[in-house]
Scaffold this motif. Structure first.
Motif, PDB file in Angstrom:
ATOM      1  N   LYS A  49      12.038   5.076   3.108  1.00  0.00           N
ATOM      2  CA  LYS A  49      11.008   4.243   3.717  1.00  0.00           C
ATOM      3  C   LYS A  49       9.642   4.611   3.138  1.00  0.00           C
ATOM      4  N   LYS A  50       8.903   3.590   2.727  1.00  0.00           N
ATOM      5  CA  LYS A  50       7.551   3.828   2.230  1.00  0.00           C
ATOM      6  C   LYS A  50       6.641   4.086   3.427  1.00  0.00           C
ATOM      7  N   HIS A  54      -0.239   0.148  -3.238  1.00  0.00           N
ATOM      8  CA  HIS A  54       1.107  -0.245  -3.687  1.00  0.00           C
ATOM      9  C   HIS A  54       1.537   0.589  -4.889  1.00  0.00           C
ATOM     10  N   ARG A  95       0.835   3.538  -5.441  1.00  0.00           N
ATOM     11  CA  ARG A  95       1.178   4.884  -4.959  1.00  0.00           C
ATOM     12  C   ARG A  95       2.296   4.843  -3.914  1.00  0.00           C
ATOM     13  N   ARG A  96       3.006   3.734  -3.878  1.00  0.00           N
ATOM     14  CA  ARG A  96       4.202   3.573  -3.041  1.00  0.00           C
ATOM     15  C   ARG A  96       3.918   3.514  -1.540  1.00  0.00           C
ATOM     16  N   TRP A  97       2.815   2.912  -1.159  1.00  0.00           N
ATOM     17  CA  TRP A  97       2.505   2.635   0.238  1.00  0.00           C
ATOM     18  C   TRP A  97       2.812   1.171   0.521  1.00  0.00           C
ATOM     19  N   ASP A  98       3.273   0.875   1.720  1.00  0.00           N
ATOM     20  CA  ASP A  98       3.225  -0.487   2.238  1.00  0.00           C
ATOM     21  C   ASP A  98       1.902  -0.595   2.984  1.00  0.00           C
ATOM     22  N   PRO A 118       3.376  10.080   0.076  1.00  0.00           N
ATOM     23  CA  PRO A 118       4.464   9.122   0.020  1.00  0.00           C
ATOM     24  C   PRO A 118       5.692   9.706  -0.690  1.00  0.00           C
ATOM     25  N   GLN A 119       6.853   9.284  -0.222  1.00  0.00           N
ATOM     26  CA  GLN A 119       8.102   9.725  -0.848  1.00  0.00           C
ATOM     27  C   GLN A 119       8.272   9.000  -2.175  1.00  0.00           C
ATOM     28  N   HIS A 120       8.801   9.698  -3.141  1.00  0.00           N
ATOM     29  CA  HIS A 120       9.009   9.070  -4.455  1.00  0.00           C
ATOM     30  C   HIS A 120      10.466   8.865  -4.724  1.00  0.00           C
TER      31      HIS A 120
END
Length: 181
Positions: free
Chosen positions: A6-7, A31, A33-36, A179-181
């Motif tokens: 999950k972002k 986005h 950096r993998r954020w919603d 954020p998780q990668h």
């Protein structure tokens, strides 16, 4: 088949400012950096952004008013909040605990929930000279709010947009939530 992690979800709170129309720069950086991202605008801030473009970019409706009891929550709970651009009015009301808009209510509640929050003020030097402004920034710092480095621009100059670093909000929040990668 493994499920994608999950972002983290970022609320971007947008205030009524001449540079608010560029909020897509922060959404793009988030986005990347993998954020919603979901956007909450102050009622006056709505007039400064292209709502359709922002909703298309985020995939979520812009929030500006409270929902009715029983209505579904259109945004997931935030993992972090970025207030950009933040006006003199919003900064002072927030620091004073005034919750007269959805944006301010969200910010006041975030403190009690422990949601990491960054603010990128965009004010002119005449407004910033008012003693309430420095007191409000100090109050927000004491609350753990991360404050951006933008220097107030000259009054009536429409200036400083080129020096406003939208991505600074993400840089400030990075140590608080990764954020998780």
């Amino acid at each position: 088949m493994s499920e994608l992690p999950k972002k983290p979800f970022l609320y971007v709170i947008v205030c009524a400012s001449g540079i608010a129309g560029d909020v897509g720069k922060l959404i793009t950086a988030a986005h990347d950096r993998r954020w919603d991202v979901g956007v909450i605008a102050t009622p006056q801030g709505l007039g400064f952004i292209d709502a359709e473009a922002v909703e298309t970019q985020t995939g979520y409706p812009i929030r500006s008013a409270w929902r009715s009891p029983g209505d579904p929550r259109p945004l997931p709970p935030p993992d972090a909040i970025a207030v950009a651009p933040a006006t003199f009015n919003t900064i002072n009301k927030w620091a004073a605990g005034i919750s007269d808009t959805l944006a301010l209510g969200t910010l006041c509640e975030a403190y009690g929930l422990g949601v990491p929050t960054a603010v990128l003020p965009y004010v002119n030097a005449a407004m910033a000279a008012h003693p309430a402004y420095s007191r409000s920034l100090e109050q927000l710092r004491e609350m753990g709010v991360l404050i951006g480095s933008y220097r107030p621009h000259p009054p009536k100059a429409e200036g400083g947009a080129d020096q406003f670093r939208w991505e600074e909000a993400l840089d400030l929040l990075a140590p608080a939530i990764s954020p998780q990668h």
